[in-house]
Design an enzyme around this catalytic site. Structure first.
Site, PDB file in Angstrom:
ATOM      1  N   ASP A  74     -62.265 -12.599  16.323  1.00  0.00           N
ATOM      2  CA  ASP A  74     -61.712 -11.423  17.020  1.00  0.00           C
ATOM      3  C   ASP A  74     -61.269 -12.039  18.645  1.00  0.00           C
ATOM      4  OD1 ASP A  74     -61.297  -9.259  19.004  1.00  0.00           O
ATOM      5  OD2 ASP A  74     -62.550  -8.124  17.638  1.00  0.00           O
ATOM      6  N   HIS A 100     -59.423  -8.707  15.236  1.00  0.00           N
ATOM      7  CA  HIS A 100     -59.622  -7.294  15.820  1.00  0.00           C
ATOM      8  C   HIS A 100     -58.826  -6.135  15.293  1.00  0.00           C
ATOM      9  CE1 HIS A 100     -61.303  -4.924  19.236  1.00  0.00           C
ATOM     10  NE2 HIS A 100     -60.173  -4.626  19.514  1.00  0.00           N
ATOM     11  N   SER A 151     -63.136  -0.448  18.991  1.00  0.00           N
ATOM     12  CA  SER A 151     -63.061  -1.329  20.037  1.00  0.00           C
ATOM     13  C   SER A 151     -63.072  -0.311  21.114  1.00  0.00           C
ATOM     14  CB  SER A 151     -61.353  -1.753  20.197  1.00  0.00           C
ATOM     15  OG  SER A 151     -61.247  -2.546  21.126  1.00  0.00           O
TER      16      SER A 151
END
Ligand SMILES: N[C@@H](CCC(=O)N[C@@H](CSC=O)C(=O)NCC(=O)O)C(=O)O
Length: 278
Positions: A224, A257, A148
């Site tokens: 996600d 995620h 991320s």
């Protein structure tokens, strides 16, 4: 000469998981990082793979959730997991989770009050490797990966400094911070409103400028929750295609995620980096 203290040390897959602390001159604060020493590190020099975590993380998230040590032991890779920002009472912060401590975005800030401490790019590229690699048996080969915000950090760092790394990969990275809310907020605060200054910190921009070609892999879950709003991997795909930069982008049905996604593919990433760093 930097003094590093070992805060904790646990046996793990015949190697050692440590958390170390040192005074960072670059960040002007005390920093912690995780370092996993595989069993091979007591016998021969090993490559060093740097992991950059995402928003809200410390050095703990990766070492406790990713399940990476098993694969680092299998492949003889030293794993280093730094914190995500400078820390401490003297370090500027913000109440929001996506700015300030825990959200350094791996940039060198130019704007007050952040510029006094927030130089995470220089820390990750130069100071941390000096600290780590002078104290472990390093082969001199290095890789970098992250998740991320940390995926953004890994991409930008490797694209800007390909001389320092043999390989780069990312899980669910922010690929174009100039174009998405997390990135626009952080870059405005750390670098100011002039978007020209943001280009140096945007992976899609850096792909266009890259002269070297490192092995580059990205894994992305299609469930996600940040995929459309913050991540947009199709932008990296397009930039790589336009620049002729080989990208291995893998999309995975049903993955979100979280660190459950990372844990599911961390073994593949470590094996892939190990081959590139050999
Ligand atoms: N809304 C969340 C956002 C925080 C979050 O999801 N952090 C991710 C990284 S997101 C991009 O950088 C993370 O890794 N969290 C730590 C973990 O152990 O899962 C919030 O408010 O916290």
């Amino acid at each position: 000469m930097t003094t590093t203290s070992v805060l904790s040390r646990q046996r793990c897959f015949d190697g050692w998981q440590e958390v170390r602390e040192h005074r960072s001159a670059v960040l002007d604060c005390t920093m912690r990082f995780g370092v996993y020493l595989p069993p091979q590190a007591s016998e021969r020099p090993c490559p060093v793979l740097y992991w950059l975590s995402g928003l809200t993380c410390t050095e703990q998230n990766f070492i406790t959730k990713a399940g990476a040590q098993r694969y680092a032991a299998e492949h003889g890779v030293i794993l280093v997991a730094p914190d995500t920002s400078p820390r401490g009472a003297a370090v500027p912060d913000d109440p929001a989770y996506d700015l300030g401590q825990g959200a350094g975005f791996y940039v060198n800030a130019t704007q007050a009050p952040w510029s006094s401490h927030y130089c995470m790019f220089d820390y990750i590229v130069d100071e941390l490797p000096q600290v780590v690699e002078s104290s472990v048996s390093s082969s001199g080969r290095r890789g970098i990966f992250g998740h991320s915000m940390g995926g953004h950090g890994a991409l930008v760092i490797a694209l800007r400094r390909p001389d320092r790394y043999a390989s780069v990969s990312a899980f669910s990275p922010i690929v174009a911070p100039s174009e998405v809310p997390w990135g626009q907020k952080a870059l405005t605060a750390y670098l100011g409103a002039d978007r020209v200054a943001w280009r140096a910190w945007d992976a899609c921009e850096q792909v266009r400028l890259a002269t070297a070609r490192l092995p580059l892999r990205v894994d992305q879950g299609d469930a996600d929750e940040f995929l459309q709003t913050q991540l947009q991997p199709e932008r990296l795909e397009a930039a790589c295609r336009a620049a002729g930069y080989p990208l291995d982008l893998r999309r995975h049905a049903g993955y979100d995620h979280s660190y459950y996604f990372i844990a599911s593919f961390i073994g593949e990433h470590i094996a892939w980096h190990a081959a590139a760093m050999s």
